[in-house]
Design an enzyme around this catalytic site. Sequence first.
Site, PDB file in Angstrom:
ATOM      1  N   PRO A 121       1.916 -29.485  55.052  1.00 56.86           N
ATOM      2  CA  PRO A 121       0.741 -30.231  55.516  1.00 56.86           C
ATOM      3  C   PRO A 121       0.043 -31.105  54.466  1.00 56.86           C
ATOM      4  O   PRO A 121      -1.122 -30.898  54.117  1.00 56.86           O
ATOM      5  CB  PRO A 121      -0.182 -29.129  56.017  1.00 56.86           C
ATOM      6  CG  PRO A 121       0.138 -27.968  55.137  1.00 56.86           C
ATOM      7  CD  PRO A 121       1.621 -28.064  54.889  1.00 56.86           C
ATOM      8  N   CYS A 122       0.737 -32.108  54.011  1.00 56.58           N
ATOM      9  CA  CYS A 122       0.137 -33.043  53.059  1.00 56.58           C
ATOM     10  C   CYS A 122      -1.030 -33.805  53.691  1.00 56.58           C
ATOM     11  O   CYS A 122      -1.889 -34.315  52.971  1.00 56.58           O
ATOM     12  CB  CYS A 122       1.193 -34.003  52.512  1.00 56.58           C
ATOM     13  SG  CYS A 122       2.099 -34.915  53.753  1.00 56.58           S
TER      14      CYS A 122
END
Length: 162
Positions: A121-122
């Site tokens: 989850p950048c």
Amino acid sequence: MDNYCSVVKSPIGDVLVFADQQAVNVITFATKDISGLSPNAVSEKAARQLRSYFEGQLQEFDFPMAQTGTEFQQTVWQALLTINYGDTISYLKFSEQLHNPLAIRAIAATNGKNNIAIVVPCHRVIGSNGKLVGYAGELWRKQWLLEHERAILGKGQMSLKF
């Protein structure tokens, strides 16, 4: 190496899931020529989980994934997996969590090289001033993903800005 691909129709466009026999290697919004590629069990498992994510039914993924990168990149990508669903963290705080605040630019660059969108989850890493910065899938998608997660958790709207 054999490559397989599944396509997930989503509210933010088609999501392409590329895999080999063992693991998902790439999840992207990018348009790529997928003619000649078909799904396999690995890409389809990931696609089912992504559909559940977009429907608000899933917050954690458990399909096998593997992306190539340096030891430093692998460390950053593993740390991204510890950011809770619906939460955000600034690049500065994230670099401090990695005990490497002087590497903030290298960490941000590695974040941008993440090839497994949504799942690693950048999109949950934002600027210190609360602004949305640096998302390869375009900032409007980052905003949508963050708002989607917060809505599912009942946290309400964030004050997100570009």
